[in-house]
Motif scaffolding. Structure first.
Motif, PDB file in Angstrom:
ATOM      1  N   ILE A   1       2.039   9.757  -5.528  1.00 56.78           N
ATOM      2  CA  ILE A   1       2.637  11.049  -5.168  1.00 56.78           C
ATOM      3  C   ILE A   1       3.745  11.411  -6.155  1.00 56.78           C
ATOM      4  O   ILE A   1       3.823  12.540  -6.646  1.00 56.78           O
ATOM      5  CB  ILE A   1       3.200  11.010  -3.737  1.00 56.78           C
ATOM      6  CG1 ILE A   1       2.063  10.854  -2.722  1.00 56.78           C
ATOM      7  CG2 ILE A   1       4.004  12.274  -3.432  1.00 56.78           C
ATOM      8  CD1 ILE A   1       2.537  10.649  -1.291  1.00 56.78           C
ATOM      9  N   ASP A   2       4.610  10.443  -6.465  1.00 60.01           N
ATOM     10  CA  ASP A   2       5.754  10.707  -7.336  1.00 60.01           C
ATOM     11  C   ASP A   2       5.326  11.070  -8.755  1.00 60.01           C
ATOM     12  O   ASP A   2       5.990  11.871  -9.421  1.00 60.01           O
ATOM     13  CB  ASP A   2       6.681   9.491  -7.381  1.00 60.01           C
ATOM     14  CG  ASP A   2       7.470   9.309  -6.091  1.00 60.01           C
ATOM     15  OD1 ASP A   2       7.560  10.272  -5.308  1.00 60.01           O
ATOM     16  OD2 ASP A   2       7.992   8.202  -5.870  1.00 60.01           O
ATOM     17  N   THR A   3       4.269  10.458  -9.241  1.00 62.91           N
ATOM     18  CA  THR A   3       3.843  10.698 -10.621  1.00 62.91           C
ATOM     19  C   THR A   3       2.890  11.883 -10.764  1.00 62.91           C
ATOM     20  O   THR A   3       2.653  12.352 -11.887  1.00 62.91           O
ATOM     21  CB  THR A   3       3.157   9.446 -11.222  1.00 62.91           C
ATOM     22  OG1 THR A   3       2.059   9.059 -10.382  1.00 62.91           O
ATOM     23  CG2 THR A   3       4.142   8.297 -11.342  1.00 62.91           C
ATOM     24  N   HIS A   4       2.361  12.380  -9.648  1.00 63.65           N
ATOM     25  CA  HIS A   4       1.405  13.477  -9.720  1.00 63.65           C
ATOM     26  C   HIS A   4       1.914  14.785  -9.112  1.00 63.65           C
ATOM     27  O   HIS A   4       1.176  15.782  -9.116  1.00 63.65           O
ATOM     28  CB  HIS A   4       0.092  13.082  -9.022  1.00 63.65           C
ATOM     29  CG  HIS A   4      -0.720  12.096  -9.794  1.00 63.65           C
ATOM     30  ND1 HIS A   4      -0.412  10.754  -9.832  1.00 63.65           N
ATOM     31  CD2 HIS A   4      -1.820  12.254 -10.576  1.00 63.65           C
ATOM     32  CE1 HIS A   4      -1.299  10.129 -10.588  1.00 63.65           C
ATOM     33  NE2 HIS A   4      -2.145  11.000 -11.055  1.00 63.65           N
TER      34      HIS A   4
ATOM     35  N   PRO B   1       7.741  15.469 -11.922  1.00 71.13           N
ATOM     36  CA  PRO B   1       7.137  14.179 -11.562  1.00 71.13           C
ATOM     37  C   PRO B   1       7.886  13.008 -12.192  1.00 71.13           C
ATOM     38  O   PRO B   1       8.616  13.178 -13.175  1.00 71.13           O
ATOM     39  CB  PRO B   1       5.727  14.287 -12.139  1.00 71.13           C
ATOM     40  CG  PRO B   1       5.877  15.223 -13.303  1.00 71.13           C
ATOM     41  CD  PRO B   1       6.903  16.240 -12.845  1.00 71.13           C
ATOM     42  N   LEU B   2       7.706  11.839 -11.607  1.00 70.27           N
ATOM     43  CA  LEU B   2       8.301  10.627 -12.170  1.00 70.27           C
ATOM     44  C   LEU B   2       7.649  10.340 -13.514  1.00 70.27           C
ATOM     45  O   LEU B   2       6.435  10.182 -13.606  1.00 70.27           O
ATOM     46  CB  LEU B   2       8.067   9.446 -11.222  1.00 70.27           C
ATOM     47  CG  LEU B   2       8.346   8.052 -11.797  1.00 70.27           C
ATOM     48  CD1 LEU B   2       9.820   7.897 -12.151  1.00 70.27           C
ATOM     49  CD2 LEU B   2       7.925   6.980 -10.800  1.00 70.27           C
TER      50      LEU B   2
ATOM     51  N   ASN C   1       0.821  -1.209   0.000  1.00 66.09           N
ATOM     52  CA  ASN C   1       0.000   0.000   0.000  1.00 66.09           C
ATOM     53  C   ASN C   1       0.859   1.265   0.000  1.00 66.09           C
ATOM     54  O   ASN C   1       0.508   2.266  -0.645  1.00 66.09           O
ATOM     55  CB  ASN C   1      -0.934   0.004   1.212  1.00 66.09           C
ATOM     56  CG  ASN C   1      -2.029  -1.038   1.103  1.00 66.09           C
ATOM     57  OD1 ASN C   1      -2.441  -1.397   0.007  1.00 66.09           O
ATOM     58  ND2 ASN C   1      -2.509  -1.531   2.246  1.00 66.09           N
ATOM     59  N   ASP C   2       1.973   1.220   0.724  1.00 72.19           N
ATOM     60  CA  ASP C   2       2.879   2.369   0.755  1.00 72.19           C
ATOM     61  C   ASP C   2       3.489   2.621  -0.626  1.00 72.19           C
ATOM     62  O   ASP C   2       3.657   3.778  -1.051  1.00 72.19           O
ATOM     63  CB  ASP C   2       4.001   2.146   1.779  1.00 72.19           C
ATOM     64  CG  ASP C   2       3.512   2.254   3.210  1.00 72.19           C
ATOM     65  OD1 ASP C   2       2.427   2.839   3.422  1.00 72.19           O
ATOM     66  OD2 ASP C   2       4.195   1.745   4.117  1.00 72.19           O
ATOM     67  N   ILE C   3       3.825   1.547  -1.345  1.00 69.69           N
ATOM     68  CA  ILE C   3       4.403   1.680  -2.683  1.00 69.69           C
ATOM     69  C   ILE C   3       3.384   2.285  -3.649  1.00 69.69           C
ATOM     70  O   ILE C   3       3.709   3.166  -4.448  1.00 69.69           O
ATOM     71  CB  ILE C   3       4.900   0.306  -3.199  1.00 69.69           C
ATOM     72  CG1 ILE C   3       6.285   0.019  -2.610  1.00 69.69           C
ATOM     73  CG2 ILE C   3       4.951   0.255  -4.723  1.00 69.69           C
ATOM     74  CD1 ILE C   3       6.895  -1.287  -3.053  1.00 69.69           C
ATOM     75  N   ILE C   4       2.144   1.816  -3.567  1.00 69.60           N
ATOM     76  CA  ILE C   4       1.091   2.357  -4.428  1.00 69.60           C
ATOM     77  C   ILE C   4       0.870   3.845  -4.138  1.00 69.60           C
ATOM     78  O   ILE C   4       0.742   4.669  -5.060  1.00 69.60           O
ATOM     79  CB  ILE C   4      -0.214   1.564  -4.232  1.00 69.60           C
ATOM     80  CG1 ILE C   4      -0.042   0.127  -4.745  1.00 69.60           C
ATOM     81  CG2 ILE C   4      -1.369   2.247  -4.949  1.00 69.60           C
ATOM     82  CD1 ILE C   4      -1.204  -0.786  -4.417  1.00 69.60           C
ATOM     83  N   LYS C   5       0.855   4.182  -2.846  1.00 70.18           N
ATOM     84  CA  LYS C   5       0.676   5.578  -2.448  1.00 70.18           C
ATOM     85  C   LYS C   5       1.848   6.429  -2.923  1.00 70.18           C
ATOM     86  O   LYS C   5       1.649   7.534  -3.452  1.00 70.18           O
ATOM     87  CB  LYS C   5       0.545   5.669  -0.925  1.00 70.18           C
ATOM     88  CG  LYS C   5       0.395   7.085  -0.391  1.00 70.18           C
ATOM     89  CD  LYS C   5       0.303   7.085   1.132  1.00 70.18           C
ATOM     90  CE  LYS C   5       0.226   8.514   1.678  1.00 70.18           C
ATOM     91  NZ  LYS C   5       0.174   8.512   3.170  1.00 70.18           N
ATOM     92  N   ARG C   6       3.067   5.899  -2.779  1.00 74.91           N
ATOM     93  CA  ARG C   6       4.243   6.668  -3.175  1.00 74.91           C
ATOM     94  C   ARG C   6       4.281   6.849  -4.687  1.00 74.91           C
ATOM     95  O   ARG C   6       4.660   7.910  -5.180  1.00 74.91           O
ATOM     96  CB  ARG C   6       5.508   5.964  -2.679  1.00 74.91           C
ATOM     97  CG  ARG C   6       6.748   6.799  -2.911  1.00 74.91           C
ATOM     98  CD  ARG C   6       7.964   6.187  -2.270  1.00 74.91           C
ATOM     99  NE  ARG C   6       9.144   6.969  -2.591  1.00 74.91           N
ATOM    100  CZ  ARG C   6      10.379   6.587  -2.339  1.00 74.91           C
ATOM    101  NH1 ARG C   6      10.598   5.430  -1.753  1.00 74.91           N
ATOM    102  NH2 ARG C   6      11.402   7.346  -2.655  1.00 74.91           N
ATOM    103  N   ASP C   7       3.887   5.826  -5.427  1.00 74.15           N
ATOM    104  CA  ASP C   7       3.835   5.945  -6.888  1.00 74.15           C
ATOM    105  C   ASP C   7       2.918   7.096  -7.296  1.00 74.15           C
ATOM    106  O   ASP C   7       3.238   7.881  -8.194  1.00 74.15           O
ATOM    107  CB  ASP C   7       3.306   4.650  -7.520  1.00 74.15           C
ATOM    108  CG  ASP C   7       4.351   3.543  -7.553  1.00 74.15           C
ATOM    109  OD1 ASP C   7       5.516   3.820  -7.230  1.00 74.15           O
ATOM    110  OD2 ASP C   7       3.987   2.421  -7.915  1.00 74.15           O
TER     111      ASP C   7
END
Length: 220
Positions: free
Chosen positions: A177-180, A185-186, A169-175
């Motif tokens: 944030i990073d892409t938006h 952005p990533l 869940n943390d990875i999904i949340k971080r993805d």
């Protein structure tokens, strides 16, 4: 020939591990840009400075001297490598990394290093912002569950009591944030080679990247 390699991708894609190995193979200075953002996050949290306290963050960063010894990050001569990889830092780093002023300072530092040395850098915006003219650009990715499992295994191997679903869940949340985020952005650079390592071993990914670099530098 001046050589620079940019490796981007989401959390848990294996960027740092692969970048270190490629750096050794081609005698490149390895710069873990993510570690630099993690160090800022650690120091800011220790000082109770939130991501909204921009002036305090700038003053904090200006007080930090960062350098790498092999693949370990020293800040003001203290090895922070193990501390910055703790889950609490992973869960908060995206908030600090989204601050424009922090990114501006660290990007300039990273670019200055690249001007002096042959380097390999991994992060979220290396090919798109930091090293836009990198000799080679790669974008590493993998499925959410594969990345979560790798991070889970890594932390378990360090003796930490962690939960797989929490990490996922943390990875999904971080993805997200990073892409938006508004600032850098990533995203995959248009000229980057994408490698999905979901079903690939570290050695296979390394071999693929090394083969590509060798085949495109032997005549230069």
């Amino acid at each position: 020939m001046k050589l620079s390699v940019a490796i981007d991708g989401p959390a848990g894609a294996g960027k740092s591990t692969i970048a270190k190995i490629i750096g050794e193979k081609f005698n490149l200075m390895y710069i873990n840009t993510g570690a630099m953002y993690r160090a800022v996050t650690l120091k800011a949290m220790d000082a109770n400075i939130t991501e909204k306290d921009v002036d305090k963050l700038i003053n904090l960063i200006e007080s930090l001297e960062m350098h790498f010894v092999e693949d370990r990050l020293f800040v003001n001569n203290e090895d922070l490598t193990d501390m910055i990889n703790m889950p609490t830092i992973s869960n908060n780093v995206s908030k600090y990394a989204a601050v424009a002023e922090i990114r501006e300072i660290l990007v300039k530092l990273q670019q200055n290093i690249a001007k002096k040395f042959n380097v390999i850098m991994d992060g979220r915006d290396i090919g798109t912002v930091v090293l836009t003219d990198a000799t080679f650009k790669f974008y590493l990715t993998a499925s959410n569950d594969k990345r979560a499992k790798r991070r889970y295994d890594e932390l378990i191997s360090k003796g930490l009591d962690v939960d797989y679903n929490t990490i996922l869940n943390d990875i999904i949340k971080r993805d997200y944030i990073d892409t938006h985020r508004e600032i850098n952005p990533l995203t995959k650079a248009d000229d980057a080679i994408e490698i999905d390592s979901s079903s690939m071993s570290i050695n296979t990914v390394v071999e693929s990247i090394a083969t590509y670099i060798n085949s495109n530098t032997k005549n230069n």
